[in-house]
Design an enzyme around this catalytic site. Structure first.
Site, PDB file in Angstrom:
ATOM      1  N   GLU A 264       0.849  -1.197   0.000  1.00 57.10           N
ATOM      2  CA  GLU A 264       0.000   0.000   0.000  1.00 57.10           C
ATOM      3  C   GLU A 264       0.884   1.247   0.000  1.00 57.10           C
ATOM      4  OE1 GLU A 264      -2.475  -0.402   3.465  1.00 57.10           O
ATOM      5  OE2 GLU A 264      -3.600  -2.087   2.644  1.00 57.10           O
ATOM      6  N   HIS A 283      -7.757   1.109   2.189  1.00 56.87           N
ATOM      7  CA  HIS A 283      -7.490   0.854   3.606  1.00 56.87           C
ATOM      8  C   HIS A 283      -8.075   1.973   4.478  1.00 56.87           C
ATOM      9  CE1 HIS A 283      -4.524  -1.355   6.499  1.00 56.87           C
ATOM     10  NE2 HIS A 283      -5.694  -1.091   7.071  1.00 56.87           N
TER      11      HIS A 283
END
Length: 333
Positions: A264, A283
């Site tokens: 990420e 997220h």
């Protein structure tokens, strides 16, 4: 001297800031774009008493560079970005804020489940691009079985909502082995292997650790019923992503809803971004204002409690052996 608190992010919700201000704490923030090296530099140059850890890594070398560090609290529950072993070796407790974001993560889980089942994201993009594309192959969830891998506070909320729309719910959590289900009507099974064949929808609610990293690979995904849906609001590293891509491309899985990925931000050109049966969010499951406020307040209470001699409940500490050693030292001092 006031306590010095380092927040490894550029900001903290007012609920946490106000508690730190009321305690007279000096608060340092990681500048926008700051990384693990910047955290280490701050710890090496400032007399930091406590760290409130967000998503940037808090490494063993960084912890070692700060002789004044006394306590760490995660702003949330996942401590995979904190070197807990290094903290433990120093006698530093690492706290979390259990339940603070559970409702928001549960609601994101449900949103991803519905979007994946009915291809909502794909149809939305089609209409925005001027095409009247009507997907009529969606999965009706009523009567299907939701499998929950992990049955803590998030999973329990998801279970209640799923039952309300007529889903059956089965769950596995090693912490509940042999006990009664904490939610009426939920079937507890004895292992992850027993859960997978039951799960028309499999939702992940496990921490990332050495037991769960790579937990779902090709063999495990193959045990899910054909046409199953995978939802992951836990940690991306729990799933073997190439195996998941293959299962989605082959049609073995109907769809996936993912709030977490192994890397990420998601790299440009990642296969997830090209698959029409994948719903992605960055997220943010626990990032509503309500959840951020609760986590900020919980983390502030954790560090202030330790520094002021009124520690938080030991159940919120991920290395409780440190608490026992500290109590023994205090008793003989």
């Amino acid at each position: 001297m006031p306590f010095t608190i380092l927040v490894t992010a550029p900001r903290l919700a007012p609920a946490g800031r106000d508690l730190l201000a009321a305690a007279g704490a000096r608060v340092l923030y990681l500048p926008e774009g700051g990384d693990a090296a910047a955290v280490a530099d701050l710890l090496a140059t400032e007399p930091v008493d406590a760290v409130i850890s967000r998503t940037v890594d808090l490494t063993a070398p960084a912890i070692a560079r700060c002789p004044t560090l006394k306590v760490i609290s995660k702003h949330g529950v996942g401590v995979s970005n904190i070197d807990v072993d290094a903290a433990t070796a120093r006698g530093i407790p690492v706290y979390v804020t259990p339940g603070a974001n559970a409702q928001s993560v549960a609601e994101m889980t449900l949103g991803l489940m519905f979007a994946a089942a009915r291809r909502i994201g794909w149809m939305d993009r089609e209409l925005h691009d001027g095409r009247w594309s009507r997907a009529q192959d969606g999965v009706e969830l009523h009567g299907r079985t939701l499998g929950l891998l992990g049955f803590g506070q998030v999973g329990r909320r998801v279970a209640v909502a799923a039952q309300a729309i007529g889903m059956q719910v089965a769950a596995f959590d090693p912490a509940l082995a042999g006990g009664a289900p904490p939610v009426a009507g939920v079937r507890l099974v004895e292992s992850a292997e027993a859960l997978l064949p039951l799960a028309d929808v499999l939702s992940l609610h496990v921490p990332l650790n050495r037991h769960t990293r790579g937990l779902l690979g090709a063999a495990q995904l193959a045990q899910l019923p054909r046409g199953a849906i995978l939802v992951n609001t836990a940690r991306g590293e729990v799933v073997d992503e190439p195996a998941l891509v293959a299962a989605l491309q082959s049609g073995h899985l109907h769809a996936a809803g993912l709030d977490t990925m192994a890397v990420e931000p998601l790299p440009a050109g990642h296969p997830f971004t090209t698959l029409p049966n994948v719903v992605l969010t960055p997220h943010v499951g626990g990032s509503t204002p309500a959840a951020l406020a609760a986590m900020a307040a919980g983390a502030a209470r954790n560090v202030l409690g330790w520094l002021q001699g009124t520690p938080a409940d030991a159940q919120s500490c991920v290395n409780p052996q440190v608490l026992g050693a500290h109590a023994a030292t205090a008793a003989t001092a």
